[in-house]
Motif scaffolding. Structure first.
Motif, mmCIF file in Angstrom:
data_model
loop_
_atom_site.group_PDB
_atom_site.id
_atom_site.type_symbol
_atom_site.label_atom_id
_atom_site.label_comp_id
_atom_site.label_asym_id
_atom_site.label_seq_id
_atom_site.Cartn_x
_atom_site.Cartn_y
_atom_site.Cartn_z
ATOM 1 N N ILE A 24 19.214 1.071 39.498
ATOM 2 C CA ILE A 24 20.595 1.279 39.948
ATOM 3 C C ILE A 24 21.285 2.335 39.107
ATOM 4 N N THR A 25 21.075 2.263 37.800
ATOM 5 C CA THR A 25 21.731 3.189 36.877
ATOM 6 C C THR A 25 21.390 4.637 37.193
ATOM 7 N N ARG A 26 20.198 4.844 37.780
ATOM 8 C CA ARG A 26 19.764 6.212 38.102
ATOM 9 C C ARG A 26 20.664 6.902 39.128
ATOM 10 N N GLU A 27 21.295 6.097 39.953
ATOM 11 C CA GLU A 27 22.124 6.699 41.005
ATOM 12 C C GLU A 27 23.306 7.427 40.376
ATOM 13 N N PRO A 28 23.591 8.633 40.836
ATOM 14 C CA PRO A 28 24.662 9.428 40.206
ATOM 15 C C PRO A 28 26.064 8.826 40.421
ATOM 16 N N GLU A 29 26.230 8.051 41.493
ATOM 17 C CA GLU A 29 27.570 7.512 41.770
ATOM 18 C C GLU A 29 27.968 6.405 40.805
ATOM 19 N N VAL A 30 26.966 5.831 40.129
ATOM 20 C CA VAL A 30 27.224 4.645 39.328
ATOM 21 C C VAL A 30 27.906 4.995 38.021
ATOM 22 N N GLU A 31 28.990 4.329 37.716
ATOM 23 C CA GLU A 31 29.692 4.562 36.457
ATOM 24 C C GLU A 31 29.176 3.598 35.409
ATOM 25 N N SER A 32 29.158 2.293 35.767
ATOM 26 C CA SER A 32 28.528 1.341 34.863
ATOM 27 C C SER A 32 27.960 0.156 35.631
ATOM 28 N N VAL A 33 27.087 -0.538 34.945
ATOM 29 C CA VAL A 33 26.322 -1.612 35.570
ATOM 30 C C VAL A 33 26.295 -2.774 34.600
ATOM 31 N N THR A 34 26.428 -4.002 35.102
ATOM 32 C CA THR A 34 26.321 -5.139 34.197
ATOM 33 C C THR A 34 25.425 -6.221 34.809
ATOM 34 N N PRO A 35 24.367 -6.585 34.102
ATOM 35 C CA PRO A 35 23.446 -7.596 34.628
ATOM 36 C C PRO A 35 23.963 -9.003 34.339
ATOM 37 N N MET A 36 23.691 -9.924 35.256
ATOM 38 C CA MET A 36 24.161 -11.300 35.060
ATOM 39 C C MET A 36 23.097 -12.290 35.497
ATOM 40 N N LEU A 37 23.126 -13.445 34.844
ATOM 41 C CA LEU A 37 22.238 -14.526 35.262
ATOM 42 C C LEU A 37 23.087 -15.782 35.397
ATOM 43 N N MET A 38 22.995 -16.401 36.568
ATOM 44 C CA MET A 38 23.762 -17.627 36.751
ATOM 45 C C MET A 38 22.823 -18.812 36.763
ATOM 46 N N GLN A 39 23.238 -19.863 36.090
ATOM 47 C CA GLN A 39 22.478 -21.106 36.121
ATOM 48 C C GLN A 39 23.452 -22.249 36.392
ATOM 49 N N VAL A 40 22.999 -23.193 37.200
ATOM 50 C CA VAL A 40 23.858 -24.322 37.513
ATOM 51 C C VAL A 40 23.143 -25.600 37.115
ATOM 52 N N VAL A 41 23.859 -26.461 36.431
ATOM 53 C CA VAL A 41 23.238 -27.667 35.891
ATOM 54 C C VAL A 41 24.037 -28.886 36.328
ATOM 55 N N PHE A 42 23.323 -29.940 36.659
ATOM 56 C CA PHE A 42 23.999 -31.193 36.973
ATOM 57 C C PHE A 42 24.268 -31.932 35.669
#
Ligand SMILES: Nc1ncnc2c1ncn2[C@@H]1O[C@H](COP(=O)(O)OP(=O)(O)O)[C@@H](O)[C@H]1O
Ligand SMILES: [Mg+2]
Lengths: 236, 401
Positions: free
Chosen positions: B96-114
């Protein structure tokens, strides 16, 4: 000898009402002349046409035929008359009216009721005489009261004051004491007579009360829409 | 004694209205209610849009890339009990970062727990692993009630959303245990209320969360912020070409929400219009009735010198006064009850932005009152015309009866 101006000149006035197929002549070919300073009362039994005649003379109603001129202006000539707004302009210049029911506006004080005509029309300088008119009619102490706080006689005097604030040439009164007892009637009669004699006000008074009619100097009897008798008040 | 020797048409009109207080009052209330609905509605219209715009700007990224088939909203995730999660490899970030239009990128991981200890019968807790280097910059809208972000990318620390902290009764410096995982974490920050799903979320450094849950190298979503000049639809299409991902554009979400809301608004607007029509009928009725009752009096006014136009003006003035009073009262009501209205609307809407939903400003009030008075003038025409046409004779005649 000075010639006094003629204020109302009526000639051959007829007023026909249709009652179903029947045609009733409420006024049947009547002529009369009223001059400045006169006090004329019109008497006659109920239904004789007094109110109809007064309304025609006061330009509140149109005659069916005949000729009528008021204040030198021809307002009606054989079935053709002026427009309603032209009539209004003539009425407010020339006439003040009082009626059997006083028609005061219940939410306005005595003074405010008397000032109502100025909202629509005011003769130059007329407002400075308002308090004098109220005082003359014995109402100066009542200026701030509401109509319901007044007696019938007082209410009619307020109506008279209201009719006079714009200095009309003629005061037209239709059964002004019809709702008053004989004591108050006499009082109103005196007020009218005084206005005529002291202020020179021209008055036409319609009544079926013979005693009240005697306040005037000229008394006319109407029957079936015609003048059947005309007399001057016997002086004493 | 000094007296004002003049009585204005306005005074006469005013006193006429005062004569039948109850009737005038009820008419005014009718108009007030219609005005109230009208102002609240238009206030809601602009307020909602502004808040929604602000919320979306606060999200910081215009686009979210998630694995194909993965629910992208925490709320949906919660409903599904956290079972719907799909993962992408971290390599996608480089792509994604390679694309010239991109200013910034942030990766996320979601986890849900009972969490069996949550509430009475247990509940779900959402954890979001974020990149401490990029996430805070992309979410300038988040502010801290206490503390701050993590000390380093692998720190065993948590930042808690406002509601999460309240529920768990944690303060900065306390220890936090993820249910079922025997890991001790330290609370380093508590966020202010934002009105978004962030409030219920517990944030961890991405790498820490990946390690705890055994999801090394995996992500659930990537937030993207593009340059201002970017043509969003075009860029979206480009993102769709990436393998096994789907793109959720927030402008898209916004459009969907706005469409939903505007459908509801049209419904309410029709109701408001009906309310206004009814209250206008009420005005016509009131004024016409009072004209009929005062037939004699109007005749007398004419005998006292009033022209037809004077009578017309008088009745028109009475009508406008009723409408003006109603308009003012309605505007006051709208301002006073705006928070109540806002509360009610929040209950009704599928999605409510965090900011004020209703924005009532002087301009809106002025326009609404003007509109109501204009409608009043319109509805006053007929009664005023009827009154103006009356002849003085009618007044005198009717006493003979
Ligand atoms: N609007 C009207 N329509 C039909 N007839 C009327 C009308 N007004 C008055 N009349 C009739 O005209 C006659 C004169 O009435 P009016 O002038 O009121 O008499 P007065 O005032 O002397 O009692 C009566 O016969 C009355 O019934
Ligand atoms: Mg009569």
């Amino acid at each position: 000898m000075t010639t006094t101006a003629t204020i109302i000149e009526a000639f051959g006035i007829k007023k026909i009402y249709k009652r179903g197929a029947e045609r009733v002549a409420a006024i049947d070919g009547l002529s009369l002349t009223l001059k400045e300073g006169e006090f004329l009362s019109i008497i006659g039994p109920s239904g004789s046409g007094k109110t109809t005649l007064l309304n025609i003379l006061g330009c509140l109603d149109n005659p069916t035929s005949g000729k009528l001129a008021v204040g030198g202006i021809t307002v009606h000539d054989n079935g053709r008359g002026l427009s309603e707004s032209q009539l209004t302009r003539i009425r407010r210049q020339l006439f003040g009216y009082i009626f059997q029911n006083f028609y005061l506006i219940p939410t306005l004080t005595v003074l405010e009721n008397v000032l109502v005509p100025f909202t629509f029309f005011k003769k130059r300088g007329a407002e400075k005489d308002v308090m004098a008119i109220l005082k003359n009619l014995g109402l100066d102490k009542r200026a701030g009261h509401l109509p319901r706080e007044l007696s019938g006689g007082e209410m009619q005097r307020v109506a008279i004051a209201r009719a006079l604030v714009n200095h009309p040439s003629v005061l037209l009164a239709d059964e002004p004491t019809g709702n008053l007892d004989s004591e108050r009637s006499r009082e109103i009669g005196q007020v009218l007579r005084q206005l005529n004699e002291k202020e020179g006000l021209t008055i036409v008074l319609v009544t079926h009360n013979p005693e009240l009619a005697l306040s005037a100097r000229r008394i006319m009897t109407l029957k079936d829409g015609k003048i059947v008798e005309e007399q001057a008040r016997p002086e004493h | 004694m000094k007296n004002r020797q003049r009585l204005s048409l306005f005074q006469i009109a005013w006193k006429n209205l005062a004569r039948k207080k109850t009737r005038s009052f009820l008419t005014v209330v009718g108009i007030a209610l219609a005005t109230w609905v009208l102002i609240s509605l238009f206030g809601f219209n602009s307020g909602y849009k502004n808040s929604l715009d602000r919320d979306i700007d606060n999200l910081g990224f215009q686009m979210l890339v998630v694995a194909k088939g993965c629910p992208y909203e925490a709320a949906t995730l919660m409903l599904k009990g956290g079972t719907g999660l799909k993962y992408m490899n971290e390599d996608i970030v480089k792509l994604i970062t390679r694309e010239p239009e991109v200013e910034s990128v942030t990766p996320m991981l979601m986890q849900v727990v009972f969490d069996p200890n949550k509430g009475q019968s247990g509940g779900l807790t959402a954890f979001l692993g974020i990149d401490p280097a990029t996430f805070p910059r992309l979410k300038p809208g988040l502010s801290f009630k206490q503390g701050s972000w993590f000390t380093n990318p692998e720190a065993r620390e948590v930042v808690m959303g406002y509601e999460a902290a309240e529920l768990e009764q944690r303060e900065v410096g306390d220890v936090y245990l993820i249910p079922e995982k025997e890991v001790e974490l330290k609370v380093v920050g508590i966020l202010n209320r934002s009105g978004t799903q962030d409030d219920g979320t517990i944030f961890l450094p991405l790498q820490t969360l990946q390690k705890i849950f055994g999801q090394e190298g995996q992500l659930t979503s990537v937030g993207i912020k593009v340059n201002k000049e970017t043509n969003l639809p075009l860029f979206e299409e480009k993102m769709f070409k990436l393998p096994d991902v789907q793109v959720v554009s927030l402008t898209q979400v916004k459009t969907t929400i706005m469409t939903l809301v505007s459908t509801a608004r049209i419904l309410v607007l029709s109701i408001a219009l009906i309310a206004i029509l009814i209250s206008i009928m009420g005005v016509i009725n009131t004024v016409l009735m009072s004209v009929m009752e005062r037939q004699k009096e109007i005749g007398i006014l004419k005998a006292l010198g009033a022209l037809a136009s004077d009578v017309f003006k008088l009745i028109w003035l009475e009508t406008s006064l009723l409408c003006l009073l109603g308009g003012l009262l309605g505007a006051g009501l709208a301002v006073l009850t705006s928070s109540l209205t806002e509360y009610l609307i929040r209950q009704l809407l599928p999605f409510s932005p965090s900011g004020g939903l209703i924005s009532i400003d002087a301009r809106l009030i002025l326009i609404s009152i003007t509109a109501v008075v204009l409608l009043g003038l319109l509805s006053g025409i007929y009664p005023a015309f009827r009154a103006a046409r009356m002849r003085p004779l009618e007044a005198i005649r009717s006493e003979e009866e």
